[in-house]
Design a protein around this motif. Structure first.
Motif, PDB file in Angstrom:
ATOM      1  N   THR A 156      39.956  44.664  51.828  1.00 25.32           N
ATOM      2  CA  THR A 156      40.599  44.647  50.310  1.00 25.32           C
ATOM      3  C   THR A 156      40.529  42.993  49.744  1.00 25.32           C
ATOM      4  N   ALA A 157      40.386  42.947  48.659  1.00 28.66           N
ATOM      5  CA  ALA A 157      39.992  41.810  47.941  1.00 28.66           C
ATOM      6  C   ALA A 157      41.458  40.939  48.027  1.00 28.66           C
ATOM      7  N   SER A 161      41.198  37.344  50.272  1.00 28.39           N
ATOM      8  CA  SER A 161      41.761  36.027  49.888  1.00 28.39           C
ATOM      9  C   SER A 161      42.701  35.383  51.031  1.00 28.39           C
ATOM     10  N   VAL A 201      34.463  32.974  49.611  1.00 30.51           N
ATOM     11  CA  VAL A 201      35.946  33.152  49.024  1.00 30.51           C
ATOM     12  C   VAL A 201      36.582  31.803  48.825  1.00 30.51           C
ATOM     13  N   ALA A 207      38.338  36.637  45.741  1.00 26.92           N
ATOM     14  CA  ALA A 207      37.590  37.621  46.778  1.00 26.92           C
ATOM     15  C   ALA A 207      37.320  38.847  45.840  1.00 26.92           C
ATOM     16  N   VAL A 208      36.278  39.623  46.166  1.00 26.98           N
ATOM     17  CA  VAL A 208      36.089  40.616  45.418  1.00 26.98           C
ATOM     18  C   VAL A 208      35.759  41.841  46.525  1.00 26.98           C
ATOM     19  N   ASP A 209      36.411  42.941  46.405  1.00 23.72           N
ATOM     20  CA  ASP A 209      36.335  44.338  47.065  1.00 23.72           C
ATOM     21  C   ASP A 209      35.306  45.144  46.386  1.00 23.72           C
ATOM     22  N   ARG A 218      36.665  49.002  42.614  1.00 25.45           N
ATOM     23  CA  ARG A 218      36.077  47.633  42.559  1.00 25.45           C
ATOM     24  C   ARG A 218      37.328  46.718  42.233  1.00 25.45           C
ATOM     25  N   CYS A 219      37.665  45.679  43.001  1.00 25.74           N
ATOM     26  CA  CYS A 219      38.778  44.930  42.572  1.00 25.74           C
ATOM     27  C   CYS A 219      38.418  43.315  43.023  1.00 25.74           C
ATOM     28  N   ILE A 220      39.130  42.625  42.213  1.00 22.72           N
ATOM     29  CA  ILE A 220      39.233  41.108  42.572  1.00 22.72           C
ATOM     30  C   ILE A 220      40.289  40.813  42.933  1.00 22.72           C
ATOM     31  N   SER A 236      45.706  41.187  42.773  1.00 15.95           N
ATOM     32  CA  SER A 236      44.460  41.930  42.817  1.00 15.95           C
ATOM     33  C   SER A 236      44.394  42.693  41.390  1.00 15.95           C
ATOM     34  N   GLU A 259      34.390  39.455  37.952  1.00 18.20           N
ATOM     35  CA  GLU A 259      34.549  38.171  38.267  1.00 18.20           C
ATOM     36  C   GLU A 259      35.115  37.258  37.214  1.00 18.20           C
TER      37      GLU A 259
END
Length: 276
Positions: A156-157, A161, A201, A207-209, A218-220, A236, A259
């Motif tokens: 996970t993002a 992180s 990261v 961080a990016v998932d 897609r998550c940040i 996130s 991003e």
């Protein structure tokens, strides 16, 4: 008389020194807190076997601790030999929730409005993170996440992180203890690949998932740091990552686009830091 299933003091010290735990590790207080978390987890009331497994405490010790928690009113015995949340724990929850600074909700709400996407707030505990807030977007899709859900760190993002701000020895201990199970074909399942990603990261601050925990999602994420710089949780922003032509009309968000949310995300985590 010591429980034969419990670890020796030497075993417990060894577990603490490597930042992880065995199935029976921890002091009586640590065990009690993990058992309370297991009892309060979604889907309850829970069976003794399930509580013991979720808390990583032997069944015999779990039974004794549950008996004490029932006497204190934190746990309530239910039908079919199950255990649920007791009135004293519900009262404590109400007191904590009632005293929570309203600015947490405002900060998360402003972030959601700024990016137009779903926002999550999670807290870190041991090998997992737990969602404590979820603000859905107005987009025509819904994610499977929910408040109270526990998620792994490596896929996970928010989790990545958090890992990026932990000491290297602690990260390696968590990897050894929890493993790196594949959640999707994109999950980082090799320790060296994850450690290299954590370096990136740290360098960029988020961080990016990229469909690593759930397909098409897609998550940040960025960590919320405590006073000593240790992560207490994270935030996130969740979007969709549909392939071209898949689900027409759904607003897919590219890696570059997500991003671009980083400045707003980091501003939110910095604002939340003194409140968590």
């Amino acid at each position: 008389m010591p429980d034969p299933e419990d670890p020796s003091p030497a075993d417990a010290m060894a577990v603490r020194s490597r930042g992880g735990r065995t199935s029976a590790a921890g002091t009586a207080l640590e065990k009690s807190m993990r058992i309370l978390e297991a009892v309060a987890a979604p889907g309850g009331p829970h069976r003794l076997t399930d509580v013991a497994a979720a808390a990583a405490v032997p069944k015999s010790s779990t039974f004794r601790i549950l008996a004490s928690l029932i006497e204190q009113g934190f746990v309530r015995p239910e039908n079919d030999a199950r255990y649920g949340v007791g009135p004293r724990l519900r009262s404590l929850s109400a007191m904590v929730g009632g005293g929570e600074p309203p600015t947490i909700g405002r900060i998360l709400g402003e972030l959601r409005e700024a990016v137009g996407q779903t926002v999550h707030l999670a807290l870190h505990s041991g090998e997992t993170l737990t969602y404590i807030r979820k603000l859905e977007s107005d987009q025509p899709f819904r994610t499977a996440s929910r408040v109270g859900m526990r998620m792994p760190l490596h896929s996970t993002a928010i989790g990545k992180s958090i890992l990026a701000h932990l000491p290297g020895a602690e990260v390696r201990a968590l990897i050894a203890s929890a493993g790196l199970p594949a959640r999707t074909p994109n999950t980082l399942t090799r320790p060296e690949a994850l450690l290299a990603e954590l370096e990136r990261v740290r360098a960029r601050g988020f961080a990016v998932d990229d469909e690593e925990n759930e397909p098409t999602i897609r998550c940040i994420g960025a960590a919320v740091l405590g006073p000593a710089g240790r992560p207490v949780g994270g935030v996130s922003i969740t979007t969709v990552a549909f392939s071209p032509g898949h689900r027409p009309g759904h607003p897919a968000v590219s890696r570059a686009e997500i991003e671009a949310y980083a400045p707003a995300l980091r501003a939110a985590t910095e604002a939340l830091a003194p409140l968590l």
